[in-house]
Design a protein around this motif. Structure first.
Motif, PDB file in Angstrom:
ATOM      1  N   ASP A 193       0.599  -1.190  -0.029  1.00 44.64           N
ATOM      2  CA  ASP A 193      -0.367  -0.442  -0.199  1.00 44.64           C
ATOM      3  C   ASP A 193       0.554   0.949  -0.144  1.00 44.64           C
ATOM      4  O   ASP A 193       1.935   0.932   0.484  1.00 44.64           O
ATOM      5  CB  ASP A 193      -0.965  -0.117   1.126  1.00 44.64           C
ATOM      6  N   GLU A 194       0.270   2.497  -0.077  1.00 47.67           N
ATOM      7  CA  GLU A 194       0.995   3.671  -0.101  1.00 47.67           C
ATOM      8  C   GLU A 194       0.868   4.323   1.186  1.00 47.67           C
ATOM      9  O   GLU A 194      -0.077   4.329   1.862  1.00 47.67           O
ATOM     10  CB  GLU A 194       0.707   4.149  -1.336  1.00 47.67           C
ATOM     11  N   PHE A 195       1.432   4.963   1.313  1.00 47.93           N
ATOM     12  CA  PHE A 195       1.278   5.250   3.138  1.00 47.93           C
ATOM     13  C   PHE A 195       1.952   6.663   3.599  1.00 47.93           C
ATOM     14  O   PHE A 195       2.833   7.207   2.992  1.00 47.93           O
ATOM     15  CB  PHE A 195       2.290   4.579   4.204  1.00 47.93           C
ATOM     16  N   SER A 196       1.262   8.135   4.275  1.00 52.39           N
ATOM     17  CA  SER A 196       1.521   9.040   4.099  1.00 52.39           C
ATOM     18  C   SER A 196       0.927   9.263   5.469  1.00 52.39           C
ATOM     19  O   SER A 196       0.263   9.273   6.239  1.00 52.39           O
ATOM     20  CB  SER A 196       0.236   9.938   3.699  1.00 52.39           C
ATOM     21  N   LEU A 197       2.637   9.783   6.418  1.00 56.37           N
ATOM     22  CA  LEU A 197       2.126  10.116   7.557  1.00 56.37           C
ATOM     23  C   LEU A 197       1.097  11.198   7.892  1.00 56.37           C
ATOM     24  O   LEU A 197       0.472  10.920   8.761  1.00 56.37           O
ATOM     25  CB  LEU A 197       3.562  11.743   8.086  1.00 56.37           C
ATOM     26  N   SER A 198       0.342  12.164   6.762  1.00 54.50           N
ATOM     27  CA  SER A 198      -1.504  12.484   7.352  1.00 54.50           C
ATOM     28  C   SER A 198      -1.968  11.538   7.306  1.00 54.50           C
ATOM     29  O   SER A 198      -3.000  11.784   8.129  1.00 54.50           O
ATOM     30  CB  SER A 198      -0.923  13.269   5.474  1.00 54.50           C
ATOM     31  N   ASP A 199      -1.750   9.806   7.070  1.00 50.57           N
ATOM     32  CA  ASP A 199      -3.452   9.143   7.379  1.00 50.57           C
ATOM     33  C   ASP A 199      -2.802   9.144   8.736  1.00 50.57           C
ATOM     34  O   ASP A 199      -4.179   8.354   8.589  1.00 50.57           O
ATOM     35  CB  ASP A 199      -2.906   8.165   6.391  1.00 50.57           C
ATOM     36  N   TYR A 200      -2.437   9.278   9.470  1.00 52.03           N
ATOM     37  CA  TYR A 200      -2.679   9.013  10.948  1.00 52.03           C
ATOM     38  C   TYR A 200      -2.519  10.204  11.875  1.00 52.03           C
ATOM     39  O   TYR A 200      -1.758  10.308  13.379  1.00 52.03           O
ATOM     40  CB  TYR A 200      -0.549   8.476  11.140  1.00 52.03           C
ATOM     41  N   LEU A 201      -3.334  11.063  11.124  1.00 51.45           N
ATOM     42  CA  LEU A 201      -3.324  12.728  12.534  1.00 51.45           C
ATOM     43  C   LEU A 201      -4.821  11.936  13.018  1.00 51.45           C
ATOM     44  O   LEU A 201      -5.591  11.384  12.170  1.00 51.45           O
ATOM     45  CB  LEU A 201      -3.739  13.658  11.006  1.00 51.45           C
ATOM     46  N   GLY A 202      -4.066  12.236  14.567  1.00 51.27           N
ATOM     47  CA  GLY A 202      -5.016  12.104  15.514  1.00 51.27           C
ATOM     48  C   GLY A 202      -5.001  11.230  15.956  1.00 51.27           C
ATOM     49  O   GLY A 202      -5.681  10.695  16.701  1.00 51.27           O
ATOM     50  N   GLN A 203      -3.671  10.617  15.956  1.00 53.06           N
ATOM     51  CA  GLN A 203      -3.381   9.318  16.809  1.00 53.06           C
ATOM     52  C   GLN A 203      -1.948   9.724  16.269  1.00 53.06           C
ATOM     53  O   GLN A 203      -0.881  10.393  16.227  1.00 53.06           O
ATOM     54  CB  GLN A 203      -3.327   7.918  16.795  1.00 53.06           C
ATOM     55  N   TRP A 204      -0.918   9.660  17.876  1.00 55.87           N
ATOM     56  CA  TRP A 204       0.023   8.915  17.929  1.00 55.87           C
ATOM     57  C   TRP A 204       1.237   8.124  17.052  1.00 55.87           C
ATOM     58  O   TRP A 204       0.321   6.865  16.395  1.00 55.87           O
ATOM     59  CB  TRP A 204       0.692   8.617  19.563  1.00 55.87           C
ATOM     60  N   VAL A 205       1.829   8.239  16.468  1.00 57.58           N
ATOM     61  CA  VAL A 205       3.157   7.998  15.281  1.00 57.58           C
ATOM     62  C   VAL A 205       4.519   7.509  15.869  1.00 57.58           C
ATOM     63  O   VAL A 205       4.889   8.515  15.974  1.00 57.58           O
ATOM     64  CB  VAL A 205       3.386   7.971  14.351  1.00 57.58           C
ATOM     65  N   VAL A 206       5.053   6.023  15.746  1.00 53.51           N
ATOM     66  CA  VAL A 206       5.822   6.178  16.873  1.00 53.51           C
ATOM     67  C   VAL A 206       6.732   5.518  15.097  1.00 53.51           C
ATOM     68  O   VAL A 206       6.891   4.282  14.602  1.00 53.51           O
ATOM     69  CB  VAL A 206       6.744   4.812  17.212  1.00 53.51           C
ATOM     70  N   LEU A 207       8.060   6.693  14.434  1.00 55.29           N
ATOM     71  CA  LEU A 207       8.267   6.377  13.244  1.00 55.29           C
ATOM     72  C   LEU A 207       9.722   6.209  13.271  1.00 55.29           C
ATOM     73  O   LEU A 207      10.369   6.900  14.061  1.00 55.29           O
ATOM     74  CB  LEU A 207       8.418   8.005  11.977  1.00 55.29           C
ATOM     75  N   TYR A 208      10.698   4.516  13.184  1.00 56.13           N
ATOM     76  CA  TYR A 208      11.552   4.364  13.837  1.00 56.13           C
ATOM     77  C   TYR A 208      11.881   3.923  12.020  1.00 56.13           C
ATOM     78  O   TYR A 208      11.725   3.146  11.100  1.00 56.13           O
ATOM     79  CB  TYR A 208      11.189   3.465  14.362  1.00 56.13           C
ATOM     80  N   PHE A 209      13.353   3.771  12.292  1.00 53.60           N
ATOM     81  CA  PHE A 209      13.946   3.802  11.298  1.00 53.60           C
ATOM     82  C   PHE A 209      15.251   2.725  11.424  1.00 53.60           C
ATOM     83  O   PHE A 209      15.688   3.245  12.553  1.00 53.60           O
ATOM     84  CB  PHE A 209      15.016   5.391  10.373  1.00 53.60           C
ATOM     85  N   TYR A 210      15.966   2.293  10.297  1.00 55.92           N
ATOM     86  CA  TYR A 210      16.495   1.390  10.476  1.00 55.92           C
ATOM     87  C   TYR A 210      17.652   1.176   9.122  1.00 55.92           C
ATOM     88  O   TYR A 210      17.411   0.767   8.171  1.00 55.92           O
ATOM     89  CB  TYR A 210      16.159  -0.128  11.477  1.00 55.92           C
TER      90      TYR A 210
ATOM     91  N   ILE B  40       5.378  11.138  16.988  1.00 53.56           N
ATOM     92  CA  ILE B  40       4.818  12.119  16.463  1.00 53.56           C
ATOM     93  C   ILE B  40       3.567  12.062  16.903  1.00 53.56           C
ATOM     94  O   ILE B  40       2.497  11.054  17.156  1.00 53.56           O
ATOM     95  CB  ILE B  40       4.703  12.096  15.098  1.00 53.56           C
ATOM     96  N   ASP B  41       2.960  13.698  17.674  1.00 55.52           N
ATOM     97  CA  ASP B  41       2.034  13.861  18.250  1.00 55.52           C
ATOM     98  C   ASP B  41       0.691  13.399  17.429  1.00 55.52           C
ATOM     99  O   ASP B  41       1.000  13.476  16.059  1.00 55.52           O
ATOM    100  CB  ASP B  41       1.689  14.270  19.742  1.00 55.52           C
ATOM    101  N   PRO B  42      -0.369  13.344  17.770  1.00 57.38           N
ATOM    102  CA  PRO B  42      -1.891  13.348  16.876  1.00 57.38           C
ATOM    103  C   PRO B  42      -1.887  14.222  16.204  1.00 57.38           C
ATOM    104  O   PRO B  42      -2.553  14.366  14.977  1.00 57.38           O
ATOM    105  CB  PRO B  42      -3.001  13.156  17.961  1.00 57.38           C
ATOM    106  N   LYS B  43      -1.458  15.661  16.218  1.00 55.54           N
ATOM    107  CA  LYS B  43      -1.381  16.395  15.664  1.00 55.54           C
ATOM    108  C   LYS B  43      -0.366  17.104  14.843  1.00 55.54           C
ATOM    109  O   LYS B  43      -0.387  18.059  13.825  1.00 55.54           O
ATOM    110  CB  LYS B  43      -1.101  18.157  16.135  1.00 55.54           C
ATOM    111  N   GLY B  44       0.458  15.967  14.924  1.00 53.35           N
ATOM    112  CA  GLY B  44       1.853  15.802  13.398  1.00 53.35           C
ATOM    113  C   GLY B  44       3.060  16.340  13.713  1.00 53.35           C
ATOM    114  O   GLY B  44       4.019  16.731  13.102  1.00 53.35           O
TER     115      GLY B  44
END
Length: 184
Positions: free
Chosen positions: A54-71, A151-155
């Motif tokens: 699928d295609e994923f955008s950070l903006s898809d997750y506004l309204g919830q916390w995001v753990v964005l981890y790079f490896y 990243i918090d729910p407000k982005g």
């Protein structure tokens, strides 16, 4: 040929990181985004954790916390351990309505194989050109660095982790999420 040289380059990069003093080594990835500012937006292809691409955008997750981890790379010991720990704690993240997104420069096929092999049920995103990794200051010589961003729910970017310990990182993130949400 690149597949043969890639482990050698990875070892060289890690040796460079270990040689530099900690603050200098972490700065090699580039300038970090600012805390309490909007997290850099992105759209990437990835494995959705169910075997589909699928295609994923950070903006898809506004309204919830995001753990964005790079490896750095699928199937390497540290990256595998980090992913396993996030998967082990996934029910705790789900209880908190937190989305985990893993990012590396590996392609979607590699991510699909990695998710299948490790039973991962959260998205791994393919940053093949390293552009998103660079925008987060998490890129060095063809690899994403082991950095995590809360990243918090407000982005807005609320916490940055540089050079994390894969064995304990997920628990560290959960504790900080609890602290951050208790204060809001």
């Amino acid at each position: 040929m690149f597949k043969v040289l890639r482990p050698l380059l990875m070892s060289l990069c890690l040796a460079i990181l270990l040689w530099f003093p900690a603050n200098d080594a972490l700065a090699l990835g580039g300038k970090q985004p600012d805390l309490n500012a909007p997290a850099p937006e992105f759209t990437l292809l990835g494995n959705n954790g169910d075997g589909d691409i699928d295609e994923f955008s950070l903006s898809d997750y506004l309204g919830q916390w995001v753990v964005l981890y790079f490896y750095p790379q699928d199937f390497t010991p540290g990256c595998t351990l980090e992913a396993q720990r996030f998967q082990q704690d996934l029910p705790k993240y789900n209880e908190r309505d937190v989305q985990i997104l893993g990012v590396s420069v590996d392609d979607v096929d590699s991510h699909e194989q990695f998710c299948d092999a490790e039973g991962l049920k959260f998205p791994l995103l393919a940053d093949a050109k390293g552009e998103v990794s660079k925008s987060y200051g998490s890129y060095l010589t063809g690899y994403s660095l082991r950095h995590t961003y809360l990243i918090d729910p407000k982005g807005l970017l609320q916490k940055i982790y540089l050079g994390v310990n894969p064995a304990i990182h997920s628990q560290e993130v959960l504790a900080d999420l609890d602290s951050l949400t208790a204060n809001s």
